[in-house]
Design a protein around this motif. Structure first.
Motif, PDB file in Angstrom:
ATOM      1  N   SER A  51      31.695  -3.980 -14.782  1.00  0.00           N
ATOM      2  CA  SER A  51      31.090  -4.155 -16.106  1.00  0.00           C
ATOM      3  C   SER A  51      31.358  -5.555 -16.633  1.00  0.00           C
TER       4      SER A  51
ATOM      5  N   ILE B 139      16.650   1.334 -25.259  1.00  0.00           N
ATOM      6  CA  ILE B 139      17.722   2.280 -24.931  1.00  0.00           C
ATOM      7  C   ILE B 139      17.105   3.620 -24.516  1.00  0.00           C
TER       8      ILE B 139
ATOM      9  N   LYS C 113      15.819   3.180 -21.117  1.00  0.00           N
ATOM     10  CA  LYS C 113      16.926   3.175 -20.155  1.00  0.00           C
ATOM     11  C   LYS C 113      17.277   4.619 -19.762  1.00  0.00           C
TER      12      LYS C 113
ATOM     13  N   ILE D 249      27.089  -7.520 -26.616  1.00  0.00           N
ATOM     14  CA  ILE D 249      27.058  -6.163 -27.177  1.00  0.00           C
ATOM     15  C   ILE D 249      26.091  -5.281 -26.372  1.00  0.00           C
ATOM     16  N   LEU D 250      24.923  -5.852 -26.047  1.00  0.00           N
ATOM     17  CA  LEU D 250      23.935  -5.056 -25.307  1.00  0.00           C
ATOM     18  C   LEU D 250      24.455  -4.667 -23.922  1.00  0.00           C
ATOM     19  N   THR D 251      25.071  -5.639 -23.213  1.00  0.00           N
ATOM     20  CA  THR D 251      25.561  -5.335 -21.860  1.00  0.00           C
ATOM     21  C   THR D 251      26.628  -4.246 -21.920  1.00  0.00           C
ATOM     22  N   ILE D 252      27.556  -4.392 -22.897  1.00  0.00           N
ATOM     23  CA  ILE D 252      28.613  -3.373 -22.999  1.00  0.00           C
ATOM     24  C   ILE D 252      27.996  -2.023 -23.333  1.00  0.00           C
ATOM     25  N   SER D 253      27.040  -2.019 -24.286  1.00  0.00           N
ATOM     26  CA  SER D 253      26.508  -0.703 -24.647  1.00  0.00           C
ATOM     27  C   SER D 253      25.701  -0.096 -23.500  1.00  0.00           C
ATOM     28  N   PHE D 254      25.009  -0.925 -22.726  1.00  0.00           N
ATOM     29  CA  PHE D 254      24.268  -0.368 -21.582  1.00  0.00           C
ATOM     30  C   PHE D 254      25.240   0.203 -20.539  1.00  0.00           C
ATOM     31  N   SER D 255      26.385  -0.492 -20.342  1.00  0.00           N
ATOM     32  CA  SER D 255      27.388   0.043 -19.410  1.00  0.00           C
ATOM     33  C   SER D 255      27.917   1.375 -19.897  1.00  0.00           C
ATOM     34  N   ILE D 256      28.162   1.440 -21.224  1.00  0.00           N
ATOM     35  CA  ILE D 256      28.685   2.699 -21.782  1.00  0.00           C
ATOM     36  C   ILE D 256      27.644   3.808 -21.656  1.00  0.00           C
ATOM     37  N   ILE D 257      26.376   3.455 -21.891  1.00  0.00           N
ATOM     38  CA  ILE D 257      25.319   4.472 -21.773  1.00  0.00           C
ATOM     39  C   ILE D 257      25.295   5.028 -20.346  1.00  0.00           C
TER      40      ILE D 257
END
Lengths: 417, 366
Positions: B252, B25, B28, B203-211
């Motif tokens: 997303s 993260i 990223k 979870i990772l894909t969603i959190s990366f999109s949110i980031i």
């Protein structure tokens, strides 16, 4: 010597490497075909209009070779005549018109314009450079008076590099132009290098072989050197294989013409500081690429020797190389220039180094940017090889034996007592 | 349920995936900060004045706004005329130097908004071609968020590093024979492994999109999410009637399916090859090679591999002949979607089957 042979066999005995090599060769051939089939290019045998292409090559046969007044007049007259007809507006749009090369008068105009432009480029190349040289000579005098020795030296260098350049022959060098711009095979080579080398040290640790190796007579630095040499051989074989494959594919799809012309006959390289022939540059460029692949291979070996698991060495190698590719593409300006000095990817796209006249001021001497790049890359390569040897001397650099492991052992021993 | 819990524990804590996730993260964020290639330098330099203009014209193009823009244009032209007058007077010796310097600095102050206005005017000309679905807004944030035409490399490497060991290590450490002899070892364990991997991927894909969203929101701002998609040049010929926010959500979602399939692909390969290095290599090649073979081509969105869904935004673009990009029709998208879902099911089923059948092979060996 024996260990070196064994290590080499070890790399090539992995069946998946041979399988990947075959699949990648097919992909490479497909890519070259696909890419140039769709692109409209008169040099390509697959350009969109067949008649235009045929006409071009018939006219080209008459105009190519040593540049003479007769050939120039032929192209100019043809172009002027076609243009005159087109400008009157009273031209036919029917196919297969007599006394035309492409079948259409409009097509003839475009085709002869194209020929004229490339002929003009060759014929007037020397004249255009005369201006540059004159300016540089003025600068030498000017800076000499002002006492700016560096700039004076720099301009002397310009005169030396660009002086006396002429192009006496005309050939269509578009094929070589495309060949120098082709990068896809480099990606395939890099992937194969990661596949072949990422586990070469880490696998020994994963399977516990490193402990056995350490007890052997030649198991320490001899094995490390043998592994490095075997890796280098692997890199050289794979790279040369793809260089040859690229060249063969390109010579099938394109007409690679004018190999004896100087490099600056290709318009992309008009200001190249190199005074070499095109075929010499093909070898030079591949040689520098090979150097870049050696550096990349050694980086992979380095990661392989600091990790005890192939997973991490693989991902870190692939990640580092991706970052290198990204920085080579996106970074520009001064930061980009500095990073490109230790970025092995800049060796793979070495055409960019030779397109422009670019010098660095090193202790008051103008040094070509590419010389500096090559020297620093060589030092970087030696540094990495040295690091590999050093890390393997301290054999368990980052292995599973963390301090807690030793503490646990100690505790067990104490409890046993 | 307990098996699932154990698998989570194993992946996240025993294999130290938590540390890797935090590390990636951070990576990223570094990548986001260093590669915002779509931001236009001049827009950022003239942000304050440009935003002032936008407060006047933001939204749909109306006749008043058109008048306003043309008014501003006239004003700037007048100032430019004034400037050349002053310069000419000075050059002809009709004005003194002090006077000239004063006047010219005054004019240059007024002309500061020239660059900002140029950006607005370019946008105005773009909107005028199709004022129905092209609105005025500050585009840098949205362009950076929606337009990158490459898969998220950081997430790809993170998934490779987390998902590969789930099955490959069991084979390499010879745990398979042990697992298969246990009560829930044949179907439930591999199923739980796959479920755990899927949940982590989602979870990772969603959190990366949110980031990404949060980063661009802070750096550039993402105003007017309800404006039509075509307001951004990247989607200029898009045929979809969507707002920017909706597009972001859809992309997303598509990315999530793409990365989920990528995870299942890794699992499938690792069950077949049973080797870490080979799994990593094949998974990486399946993404990288088609990406570079069809670099500027829309074909990459139609291949039966997760790449197209991992990039996502190509499905919303229209045909652009200048960039040789062919729009992907609705039917082609649905076909690709069905292909993705069926591959997802096939990979899962095949992975479980291959994993559990290994028993018989082992038996023969003994």
């Amino acid at each position: 010597m024996k260990i070196f042979a064994y290590e080499t066999i070890k790399i090539f005995r992995k069946k998946y490497i041979i399988a990947a090599l075959l699949i990648f060769s097919l992909i490479n051939v497909y890519k070259i075909n696909l890419y140039f089939k769709t692109d409209f290019n008169v040099n390509s045998r697959y350009s969109s209009s067949k008649e235009y292409n045929q006409g071009y090559w018939t006219a080209y046969d008459k105009a190519s070779g040593v540049i003479t007044d007769k050939k120039i007049n032929f192209v100019i007259n043809r172009y002027k005549n076609a243009r005159a007809v087109v400008s009157t507006g009273s031209f036919s749009t029917k196919p297969n018109q007599p006394n035309t090369y492409t079948g259409y008068i409009f097509g003839d105009m475009n085709m002869f314009k194209e020929l004229y432009d490339s002929l003009d480029y060759c014929y007037n190349y020397g004249n255009r450079l005369d201006n540059v040289i004159r300016k540089a000579q003025e600068n030498i005098k000017f800076y000499g008076k002002r006492g700016n020795t560096y700039e004076a030296k720099n301009n002397e260098k310009i005169v030396k590099v660009y002086g006396g350049r002429t192009i006496d022959e005309f050939y269509n060098t578009g094929g070589y132009g495309e060949f120098f711009n082709y990068d896809f095979s480099s990606l395939l080579i890099i992937l194969l290098l990661i596949l072949g080398l990422a586990s070469s040290f880490s696998l020994e640790k994963e399977t516990g072989m490193n402990n056995i190796l350490l007890t052997c007579r030649y198991g320490k630095s001899d094995t490390v050197f043998a592994k490095i040499k075997a890796a280098a051989l692997f890199i050289i074989i794979i790279s040369i294989y793809f260089f040859v494959l690229d060249f063969v594919c390109f010579s099938f799809i394109f007409r690679l013409l004018g190999k004896n012309l100087p490099l600056y006959a290709i318009s992309d390289f008009q200001f190249t500081p190199l005074n070499v022939k095109i075929w010499q540059f093909v070898i030079l460029s591949d040689f520098i690429k090979l150097f870049g692949f050696l550096t990349i291979g050694m980086i992979i070996l380095f990661f392989s020797s600091i990790f005890s698991e192939s997973l991490f060495s693989f991902v870190l190698s692939a990640g580092t190389i991706t970052a290198c590719i990204g920085s080579n593409d996106f970074l520009s300006g001064m930061t980009g220039k500095i990073i490109s000095l230790i970025n092995p990817i800049s060796m793979l796209t070495n055409r960019e180094l030779f397109k422009k006249y670019s010098v660095l001021n090193i202790f008051g001497e103008p040094v070509f940017q590419f010389t500096a790049n090559l020297i620093i890359m060589l030092l970087f390569l030696l540094f990495i090889i040295f690091s590999i040897v050093l890390v393997n001397k301290k054999c368990n650099f980052i292995s599973r034996r963390t301090p807690s492991h030793y503490l646990k052992k100690l505790k067990e021993e104490i409890l046993n007592i | 349920m307990r098996v699932l819990f154990y698998e989570f524990n194993k992946i996240l804590f025993k294999q130290k995936a938590v540390i890797l996730i935090i590390l990636f993260i951070f990576l990223k964020l570094v990548v986001l900060a260093s590669t915002s290639s779509y931001s236009v330098e001049t827009t950022e330099q003239n942000k304050i004045i440009y935003k002032k203009y936008l407060t006047q014209v933001s939204g749909k193009l109306t006749t008043e706004k058109e008048d306003y823009i043309e008014n501003q244009e006239n004003q700037i032209n007048e100032i430019n005329g004034e400037k050349s007058d002053v310069v000419n007077k000075y050059l002809n010796g009709q004005a003194r130097e002090n006077e000239f310097v004063l006047k010219i600095s005054d004019i240059n102050n007024k002309l500061k908004k020239n660059d900002a206005f140029k950006i607005l005017y370019d946008q105005y000309e773009y909107i005028k071609q199709n004022p129905k679905n092209r609105y005025f807004l500050y585009t840098n944030g949205w362009t950076n968020l929606l337009a990158p035409e490459r898969p998220d490399m950081v997430l790809i490497f993170l998934l490779l590093i987390i998902i590969t060991p789930i099955f490959a290590y069991e084979y390499e450490k010879d745990m398979v024979s042990l697992i298969l002899t246990s009560k829930k070892g044949r179907v439930i364990t591999p199923a739980c492994k796959i479920i755990a991997a899927s949940i982590i991927t989602i979870i990772l894909t969603i959190s990366f999109s949110i980031i990404e969203y949060a980063y661009y929101k802070i750096k550039y701002g993402l105003p007017s999410g309800n404006f039509p998609l075509q307001s951004i040049v990247f989607f200029k010929t898009s045929t979809y009637d969507l707002s920017l926010m909706q597009t972001y959500l859809y992309i997303s979602l598509i990315k999530m399916i793409g990365f989920l399939l990528f995870t299942h692909l890794i699992i499938f390969i690792s069950v077949i090859t049973k080797k870490t290095v080979l799994t990593l290599f094949t998974a990486l090649s399946v993404i990288f090679i088609p990406y570079f073979v069809y670099f500027n081509d829309s074909v990459k969105y139609k291949l039966p591999i997760p790449l197209g869904f991992m990039i996502g935004n190509g499905y919303f673009r229209g045909t652009e002949s200048s960039k040789k990009f062919l729009a992907i029709s609705n039917q082609a998208f649905i076909l690709e979607f069905i292909c993705m879902i069926s591959l997802l099911i096939i990979f899962t089923a095949a992975a479980i089957c291959i994993f559990s059948k290994i028993k018989y092979n082992r038996g023969k060996q003994i």
